[in-house]
Design an enzyme around this catalytic site. Sequence first.
Site, PDB file in Angstrom:
ATOM      1  N   GLY A  21     -34.943  -2.797  22.786  1.00  0.00           N
ATOM      2  CA  GLY A  21     -34.194  -3.865  21.996  1.00  0.00           C
ATOM      3  C   GLY A  21     -32.680  -3.742  22.398  1.00  0.00           C
ATOM      4  N   TYR A 154     -36.779  -5.494   4.572  1.00  0.00           N
ATOM      5  CA  TYR A 154     -35.915  -4.833   5.480  1.00  0.00           C
ATOM      6  C   TYR A 154     -34.994  -3.598   4.518  1.00  0.00           C
ATOM      7  CZ  TYR A 154     -32.243  -3.964   8.993  1.00  0.00           C
ATOM      8  OH  TYR A 154     -31.480  -3.393   9.925  1.00  0.00           O
TER       9      TYR A 154
END
Length: 320
Positions: A21, A154
């Site tokens: 990422g 999240y």
Amino acid sequence: MQKEKLKQDRNTRALVTGGAGFLGSHLCQRLIDDGLEVLCVDNLFTGNKKNINQLLKNSNFEFIRHDVTLPLHLEIDQIYNLACPASPVKYQYNPVQTIKTSVHGAINMLGLAKRTGATILQASTSEVYGDPNLHPQPESYWGNVNPIGLRACYDEGKRCAETLFFDYHRQYNIPIKVARIFNTFGPNMHLNDGRVISNFVVQALKGEPITIYGSGSQTRSFCYVDDMIEALVKFMDTPKDLCGPVNLGNPSEITILKLANEIIRMTGSSSTIHYKDLPSDDPIKRKPDISLAKTHLRWKPETKLQKGLSNTIRYFKTLL
Ligand code: NAD
Ligand code: UDP
């Protein structure tokens, strides 16, 4: 004795989950440059093999395609647990998978740390403070999070992961480092990442409307990626008793409208501003209190917003 000798003779082995990422790829590069052996684990949900292409030919680097919600058996000295989509658009795409990534991922990586004796660092987030009613945010603040909102998969996933880290530490004496990362940006962000700086830069370079959600009066404080990587590596190398949480970010605060205008100016773009609805639970302001990081890591961000933006604009120009 023999075992200790073997340990001293070989490189430190670091596992970076989410290593393909944005932040993970920079971290892998940094650890390789520092002479470590690096295992990069990623399921490529938001990550991209292109981010680690230059590392694949390095004999100290290994890529493993794996989902951290499943157990992993490796021999390792350090774990940087970064696996989790970070863009609100991406983490809300499959909220159940997001919370599983944070919670099951933490359990699996903490289990690995317990078996191997590795030190484990968690990429936590300023989102644990939710929409804060204390400004700037110190680590002692418990936050203001909506537990059933669209961002909860999240926010609450990351909060639960922090709980797991501290319980594993108290119960099994595992060396932990909990880093609360504030908005970070730079090269290797995905073109369609959905976060504000990549969106604005790509829109400006294409001459498309700049999409401001809400009035643009909400604030964020942006840290350049090189500064963040330095902080993460420094934190990993601190004495065992420094568990955190420690805020990592740049306290220089800016409104989203001002950011949009700055990006239009720097790119020389003809883009106009287009106002859209503010997503629910979007925090009104955010700015880290980084006193702890300054004292314990002897770290503070060095890169000015303009310098970071100029590097990021150059990166996206090469992609377009
Ligand atoms: P990113 O989306 O670019 O990287 C996340 C990586 O994790 C991707 O490569 C993705 O494919 C991988 N991943 C996702 N789910 C996975 C799973 N189940 N198994 C294995 N790999 C998985 O985001 P980023 O900005 O690099 O963020 C990295 C970490 O830092 C995240 O944990 C994020 O929550 C945290 N963080 C980042 C910021 C920021 O501003 N960049 C702020 C706060 C926290
Ligand atoms: N934002 C925006 N336009 C965009 C993307 C984001 O105005 O195209 C706003 C968003 O509503 C938020 C801020 O920019 O107030 C930062 O959003 P981002 O998704 O980067 O991360 P967040 O800090 O909200 O997790």
